[in-house]
Design a protein around this motif. Sequence first.
Motif, PDB file in Angstrom:
ATOM      1  N   ALA D  13     -11.076  31.286   4.159  1.00 43.49           N
ATOM      2  CA  ALA D  13     -10.215  30.861   3.068  1.00 43.49           C
ATOM      3  C   ALA D  13      -8.772  31.295   3.256  1.00 43.49           C
ATOM      4  N   ALA D  14      -8.524  31.968   4.385  1.00 43.86           N
ATOM      5  CA  ALA D  14      -7.150  32.414   4.620  1.00 43.86           C
ATOM      6  C   ALA D  14      -6.252  31.202   4.790  1.00 43.86           C
ATOM      7  N   PRO D  15      -5.004  31.297   4.363  1.00 44.14           N
ATOM      8  CA  PRO D  15      -4.087  30.164   4.535  1.00 44.14           C
ATOM      9  C   PRO D  15      -3.875  29.855   6.018  1.00 44.14           C
ATOM     10  N   VAL D  16      -3.560  28.594   6.303  1.00 45.38           N
ATOM     11  CA  VAL D  16      -3.242  28.204   7.676  1.00 45.38           C
ATOM     12  C   VAL D  16      -1.740  28.286   7.852  1.00 45.38           C
ATOM     13  N   LYS D  17      -1.339  29.068   8.858  1.00 46.65           N
ATOM     14  CA  LYS D  17       0.104  29.217   9.076  1.00 46.65           C
ATOM     15  C   LYS D  17       0.615  28.093   9.953  1.00 46.65           C
ATOM     16  N   VAL D  18       1.617  27.417   9.479  1.00 41.84           N
ATOM     17  CA  VAL D  18       2.254  26.378  10.286  1.00 41.84           C
ATOM     18  C   VAL D  18       3.737  26.715  10.379  1.00 41.84           C
ATOM     19  N   GLY D  19       4.226  26.824  11.604  1.00 40.93           N
ATOM     20  CA  GLY D  19       5.644  27.154  11.806  1.00 40.93           C
ATOM     21  C   GLY D  19       6.455  25.897  12.071  1.00 40.93           C
ATOM     22  N   LEU D  20       7.552  25.740  11.361  1.00 46.89           N
ATOM     23  CA  LEU D  20       8.430  24.579  11.575  1.00 46.89           C
ATOM     24  C   LEU D  20       9.761  25.077  12.109  1.00 46.89           C
ATOM     25  N   VAL D  21      10.048  24.754  13.362  1.00 47.63           N
ATOM     26  CA  VAL D  21      11.293  25.183  13.996  1.00 47.63           C
ATOM     27  C   VAL D  21      12.148  23.947  14.211  1.00 47.63           C
ATOM     28  N   TYR D  22      13.211  23.828  13.477  1.00 51.49           N
ATOM     29  CA  TYR D  22      14.055  22.633  13.620  1.00 51.49           C
ATOM     30  C   TYR D  22      15.480  22.996  13.239  1.00 51.49           C
ATOM     31  N   SER D  23      16.384  22.041  13.384  1.00 48.75           N
ATOM     32  CA  SER D  23      17.801  22.310  13.124  1.00 48.75           C
ATOM     33  C   SER D  23      18.108  22.208  11.646  1.00 48.75           C
ATOM     34  N   GLN D  24      18.436  23.357  11.067  1.00 50.87           N
ATOM     35  CA  GLN D  24      18.933  23.324   9.688  1.00 50.87           C
ATOM     36  C   GLN D  24      20.455  23.366   9.692  1.00 50.87           C
ATOM     37  N   SER D  25      20.978  23.977  10.748  1.00 52.79           N
ATOM     38  CA  SER D  25      22.440  23.977  10.908  1.00 52.79           C
ATOM     39  C   SER D  25      22.723  23.438  12.300  1.00 52.79           C
ATOM     40  N   GLY D  26      24.000  23.341  12.643  1.00 52.94           N
ATOM     41  CA  GLY D  26      24.349  22.815  13.956  1.00 52.94           C
ATOM     42  C   GLY D  26      24.471  21.312  13.944  1.00 52.94           C
ATOM     43  N   LEU D  28      22.697  18.787  14.838  1.00 50.90           N
ATOM     44  CA  LEU D  28      21.611  17.865  14.496  1.00 50.90           C
ATOM     45  C   LEU D  28      20.996  18.173  13.130  1.00 50.90           C
ATOM     46  N   ALA D  29      21.775  18.858  12.300  1.00 56.11           N
ATOM     47  CA  ALA D  29      21.217  19.294  11.017  1.00 56.11           C
ATOM     48  C   ALA D  29      20.712  18.124  10.179  1.00 56.11           C
ATOM     49  N   SER D  30      21.370  16.965  10.274  1.00 52.76           N
ATOM     50  CA  SER D  30      20.919  15.876   9.393  1.00 52.76           C
ATOM     51  C   SER D  30      19.614  15.255   9.898  1.00 52.76           C
ATOM     52  N   GLY D  32      17.351  17.077  11.287  1.00 48.36           N
ATOM     53  CA  GLY D  32      16.407  18.097  10.837  1.00 48.36           C
ATOM     54  C   GLY D  32      16.035  17.909   9.385  1.00 48.36           C
ATOM     55  N   LYS D  33      17.022  17.531   8.598  1.00 47.48           N
ATOM     56  CA  LYS D  33      16.781  17.367   7.170  1.00 47.48           C
ATOM     57  C   LYS D  33      15.783  16.230   6.919  1.00 47.48           C
ATOM     58  N   GLN D  34      15.980  15.117   7.620  1.00 45.19           N
ATOM     59  CA  GLN D  34      15.037  14.001   7.459  1.00 45.19           C
ATOM     60  C   GLN D  34      13.646  14.401   7.900  1.00 45.19           C
ATOM     61  N   TYR D  35      13.627  15.146   8.995  1.00 51.05           N
ATOM     62  CA  TYR D  35      12.343  15.545   9.539  1.00 51.05           C
ATOM     63  C   TYR D  35      11.548  16.361   8.513  1.00 51.05           C
ATOM     64  N   ILE D  36      12.198  17.333   7.912  1.00 49.45           N
ATOM     65  CA  ILE D  36      11.473  18.225   7.011  1.00 49.45           C
ATOM     66  C   ILE D  36      11.082  17.485   5.729  1.00 49.45           C
ATOM     67  N   GLU D  37      11.957  16.586   5.279  1.00 48.99           N
ATOM     68  CA  GLU D  37      11.607  15.792   4.097  1.00 48.99           C
ATOM     69  C   GLU D  37      10.369  14.944   4.385  1.00 48.99           C
ATOM     70  N   GLY D  38      10.404  14.334   5.572  1.00 50.32           N
ATOM     71  CA  GLY D  38       9.266  13.518   5.981  1.00 50.32           C
ATOM     72  C   GLY D  38       8.008  14.362   6.085  1.00 50.32           C
TER      73      GLY D  38
END
Lengths: 369, 296, 247, 374, 247
Positions: D13-26, D28-30, D32-38
């Motif tokens: 029942a432990a949570p599943v850890k998922v790491g998201l590494v993407y551009s929030q700044s720099g 390609l930030a925009s 990255g923003k679409q990616y995370i929204e998606g």
Amino acid sequence: MTNSVVDAPPAQVPDELTPGRSRWHGLRPYLPLVALVVAAVLPYSTLNLPGIFEGPLNSPGTLQLLAICLVFGGLAAGYDLLFGRTGMLSFGHALYFAAGVYGTDILVTEAGLPLWQAAVLTVVGGTTLAALLGAVALRTVGIAFAMVTLAFAQVGAILVARDFGGLTGGEEGLPLDVSGLPPALVGVTNTVNLYWLALAYLAIVVLVVHRVSASPTGRVLAGLRDDERRIGVLGLDPYRFKLVAFTLAGGLASAGGVVYVLIVGGASPHITSSELTLSLLVMVVLGGPGTRWGPVLGGVLYMYLDHRLTAFGSSEAVNSLPAFLSRPLSQPLFVLGTVFILAVYFFPGGLASLRSRLTPVLTALRRPR
Amino acid sequence: MNTVVLLTLTGLGLAALYFLVASGLSLVFGLADVLNFAHGLFLGVGAYATWWASGNLPGAGPDGFGFVLAVVFGVLAGSFVAVLVELVLIRPLYSRTIEQVLVTVGLSLAGVALLQATWGADPRPFPRPDWSRDVTSVLGAQVPNAGLLLIVAAVVVLGALLAFLRWTRYGLIIRAGVENREMVTALGIDVRKAFTLVFAIGGAAAALAGALGGVYFGTVSPGQGGSLLIFAFIVVVIGGMGSVVGSAYAAVAVGLLQQFVNYYGTSGLGDLCVVGLLAVVLLLRPQGLAGKVAHA
Amino acid sequence: MNASSEPVLSVEDLSVRIAGLHILQGVSFEVAPTGVTVLLGRNGVGKTTTLRAIVGLTPRGGEVRGSVRMGARSLLARPTHRLVRDGLGYVPEDRCVFAALTVAENLRLAERRGVTPAYDKVFALFPELERRGRQRAGSLSGGQQQMLAIGRVLLNDNRLLLVDEPTKGLAPKVVTEVAEVLERVAESVPVLLVEQNLAVVRRLATDAVVLSAGQVAWTGDARELLLETALTKSLLGVGSGSGEVHA
Amino acid sequence: GSPQDTASGGGDAAPVKVGLVYSQSGPLASYGKQYIEGFKAGLDFATEGTGKVGDRTIELTEADDAGDPAKAVSVAKDMIGKGTKIIAGSTSSGVALQVAPIAAQNKVLFISGPAATDAVTGANKYTFRSGRQSWQDVVTARSFIGDAADKKVVVFAQDGAFGDANEAAVKAVIGGAGANVSSVRAPASATEFTPFASQIKAAKPDLLFVAWAGTTAGAMWQTLDQQGVLASTTVVTGLDIRASWPTFGAAGTKISFLSHYFDGASDTEAAKAAKAKVPGGTLDLFHPDGFAAAQMVVRAVQEGGDDVEKMVQALEGWEFEGVKGAMKIRAEDHALLQPMYQAKLSGSGTAFTATVQKSLTGDESAPPVAQMKG
Amino acid sequence: MLATRGLTWRIGEVAIVDSVYLDLAPGEFLGVIGPNGAGKTSLFNLITGLRRPTEGTVLLDGADITALPPHRRARLGLGRTFQASSVFGSLSVRENVRLAVQAHRGGSMKLWRRAAADREVAAAADAALDRVGLHHRGTALAGTLAHGEKRKLEIALLLAGEPRVMLLDEPMAGVSAEDVPELVSVIKSLTGDSGRAVLMVEHHMDVILELADRIAVMHHGALLACDTPDTVMANATVQEAYLGEAL
Ligand SMILES: Nc1ncnc2c1ncn2[C@@H]1O[C@H](COP(=O)(O)OP(=O)(O)OP(=O)(O)O)[C@@H](O)[C@H]1O
Ligand SMILES: Nc1ncnc2c1ncn2[C@@H]1O[C@H](COP(=O)(O)OP(=O)(O)OP(=O)(O)O)[C@@H](O)[C@H]1O
Ligand SMILES: [Mg+2]
Ligand SMILES: [Mg+2]
């Protein structure tokens, strides 16, 4: 009258050439050793420093970050051999670091050489490159020297970006092919070995820089920083000594590149940018040029900020601020740039001068007793 | 034939852009001895201010007089920021070269990041008059009007700068100051005001480059200034620090070299040639082509 | 000596170090409100350094101690351009005309806002400058450059003029001209003059200050000093020949 | 003791850890923003709003790489050290290429995001992709010329790996179909494009394929238009994010676009769900990538639990309905077969709309099978 | 021993050093005087190679050394001091002299040996410090020395190089009057032995007269006279040059 001559960095007394006079005089020679031992056993600690590192000291993420910081500490110490100790303002030092990174990467990944061969070839190549370009650039002085070195570094950046024969991977960079590497350097569980490697690099650079500074040649370099003309009149060829310092610093930088590529697992064109070379200057000045530990501290701190500010930018604390604050603060470069500016005004002698600046405060605090 | 004409004219357009950035850089270095790495920021400010004005400033717009108004606003904004930077950040550090380098480097990082934080990293379409998207046929070559606009602007700025240096009192002070700063103060003149002024002029020229560069590129993005800056530095050094005319010559040399080598040679060779030119000039004449004299 | 009235400038215990050299080591003297006070001393004794310290032009890294006051006002630590605007005119040793600028431009530089420049006065003294208005100052002869350097300062009213070796390197005829000009200038404004040419000194000086080894060796009435051959010899290092100074 | 310990995944029942590494700044930030929204929309869709797989919560950790591979590697190692078994993200190709080996070395699942480089396909057993790759762009481009035999095709691309990859793909795809392919390359830092436009025009191609990314694209298009290149030949390029459409200016309506995605290109259930979920309600280029990544994560956890090998098995050959339509993870090299589009822009000023001219199915646009490297 | 033949250095049109012919015999002490800006320091710069002459040659022991860089000339036995003390401010006094000794001993680039461990260098440096009476200041930073001490340190640096020809540029500049005799005796002690030749610029006439065998007078870059002190001091042109032109 407006001579466009570069100031020598604020004259700092090289520790190696002045006798210590502090209470710790007897202990002092052993302090670096103590520091080294402490740093070496650090990965055995499970200490948690919330806010400073993401995980406990012995977690791979923390060790990775520390390893990168240590490499840059060493890189800054090597650059200080040029800037702080010899008074040469080079804007192109990143080139030799990049040569180390790309050289190793290409030799291992594309040519399939074993690591040690690639490393030796790269360091030899990087040193030779520094010797050749230094021999040309050192025909100028001051701002002209800074600009020529910058131009050479720019050529390096263009070559990497052009991706000749698919060697460098252009803007995508070149991931390191780890299949031929010693298994001890591969995998997250082995991050600690990379940490030790970085620590060893730092220790070697510091040792080399200190030994060289305390050597007869180091004496001449210190003299060059104070008064180049005088060195010539005493019968020594300034050009030769500057070239030796330039070559040595270039060699140390390319060795740093070898370590860095192992830690990061690849090369990317970021490291050829003129920003990195200017950052080196910032690290050294931030730490205190010409001092024993200043540049190392400066390099470590700079890289720490550079990596951690991205986390800071997206942290809750920042996001909960009003937009006009949180937007700029979530830009790591904004914070970093602001830190430089503030550092120039508030720590004019660098971090290394902090001790002497704090002494009056400390004594004042102690007096009431 | 018409390829040569086309390459020459577009090369001159590029040269004009370099010159606009370099002239301010050069004057600032010549008079005040400041190696200003934040110059690209002034350019960015000019571009964004123009872009902002044409959407928000009453009376301003992408066309006709509104466009002129927007550009004027952009130039003023660039100039204002430059003055602010000089007064607040640079003035306390005069004659401390290394610290100035650090502060201006810090400023360029922080400033560009601020632009990015405010308007995003993506290029934004730049408001511009329709004619600037067209071409004019010169001897069979289709020369972009925006490039011609840059050339005209650079020539006007060059003329204006020279006239300013030649005919006005402050120009006189700047020319004298580049020669002997100390003696200018000994005549009862506050030379620091001239420093501020030079920053204002440099900021204005850079901002104009930003605004017209926006027209030329059709877009504006935070990093635009930085990528032009490295070539502007090369132009300044080749031309000789402090010499406006030297910068003009050097800009033309660099622009044409880049353009022709890029066409006839392989890609990327143009940039390498420019860097090579810099190294050669510095090794042969460390003071640059024109030495350090504010030419009038 | 105009002992009755207040000195226009008083220097007290002025010390200057440049690049580690202790060049002035506690210099004190006063400048009378009228006439010409000459500052004498062997080559390299620190005369120029004194003048530059007074106008605040000690080179970067130099260190100035002591006090310099004009009336009630302390001059040290005030920026040069303020001092000059308050009426301290300075004609430097090597003239320092702006070589790339024309004569007219050199003069124009000295104009000040709200003050009508006294061109007629200057051109009356140096008609040459009017004629050569469009010539580049760098191409003027040494004497003409000196005229320009002095003329530049005279465009404005001054409460005190500091003039450093105005006759240095000039032909004898020109030296006489410069001396005449200074004589007329001194009628309206007090002058602190550094001069090595004893003939000029004799003609102009009312008071004298002699420096030696970075300190004041003698002050007093100029005539008194010049009449005493032995004194001149001992103070200025080289005997003034047989005491014969042609004037 | 051990100098370093790696936390292990907990019980059922432990949570599943998922790491998201993407551009929030720099830069390609925009993207990255679409990616995370998606991604968030996709997670919602795939878990039916619960954010849970079974009774295990999906615990997201987001980190900013600022487009710098070194930073991405650092955070990836940090996440792996903390027991994360699934990493997704990578806005830029450089990051994807350097994180992929880390995943393989440590046997964790890596689902690369918008990074378009072909080299991610078949990078290793643990690396998958949730977006399209350059090759699929080029295959779509080929569909514009019909019979390629003896046609003259010019590739205009920037120096560097992105340009190299595109050039190589065009040579293989269109050249392979009988066309005569040559190339004009320019430095990515170029600000003046006239010399290159002249070279292209002199070559008189039947088809011009342009691969250009970056802030100078606007200037590049304007120059091609002004020098008459757009009028004289069929020009094909990739359609970038919506915000960039106005930078094409007048050139926009003269170009034949191949498109990875734009709002309205598909009308699937997933697209509707995504549209309802993303802020602003308009889909853009990289929303489908994030969405697909979330779908793949949920599938991996459902089938594999904490066992990465099982996750890999569950994903290989999996077919699902994504935002773009029918998607298939090719078992051999983990290429993501997906529909691609031909599009046209219309409008002017800042108001442009894109319309689909033709769609290609996943099989039609499939890249050749790459050799799995590790 | 040292000779210059028609040595000239021009900047643009101006001759800063103008066709200078000098001859210096072994063991000879030649004083150089002349007003500020006469070109004395420039002449030294040409002789030691810090500047390249526009015309003329410099000979050492009859060999043409005009094309050699400064350090090669120094290795041939040419040593100098600077007008503005140029010691290594961030090094201790002892390190300064050790550096000079080390420079003199030459040898290859030593990067790994500890500088402090070389006893021979240390001993030679201590000897030089003893000679100028700075032994007790050995650990002080050279930058913090008083001006007089810096002057002595400069001489110690010179001594450490065991030059055969010494060029002293205003060794007394900035030295307070009380310290002059001591410094003079130090300089004297250097020249007594060993047939060492000395060229010294100095403004203090008494010092020059005490030490010099011959005196050269420079003015506007040219050598006006070069003769025994008595002859030179009696020379009318010299009087003019040194005290300024007579009218
Ligand atoms: N910037 C400087 N650096 C080093 N030494 C200096 C500097 N300025 C002056 N000196 C020295 O200080 C001393 C005094 O110089 P100053 O120019 O004041 O003399 P002076 O009395 O005006 O001589 P002269 O009559 O020849 O013009 C000289 O020994 C000179 O060499
Ligand atoms: N690098 C240079 N560029 C331009 N002019 C120079 C340069 N070096 C020296 N001069 C000029 O050459 C002249 C002679 O200078 P120099 O220093 O040789 O004089 P000096 O006789 O040593 O004077 P002092 O007694 O003041 O030391 C001066 O007018 C000086 O301004
Ligand atoms: Mg003087
Ligand atoms: Mg001198």
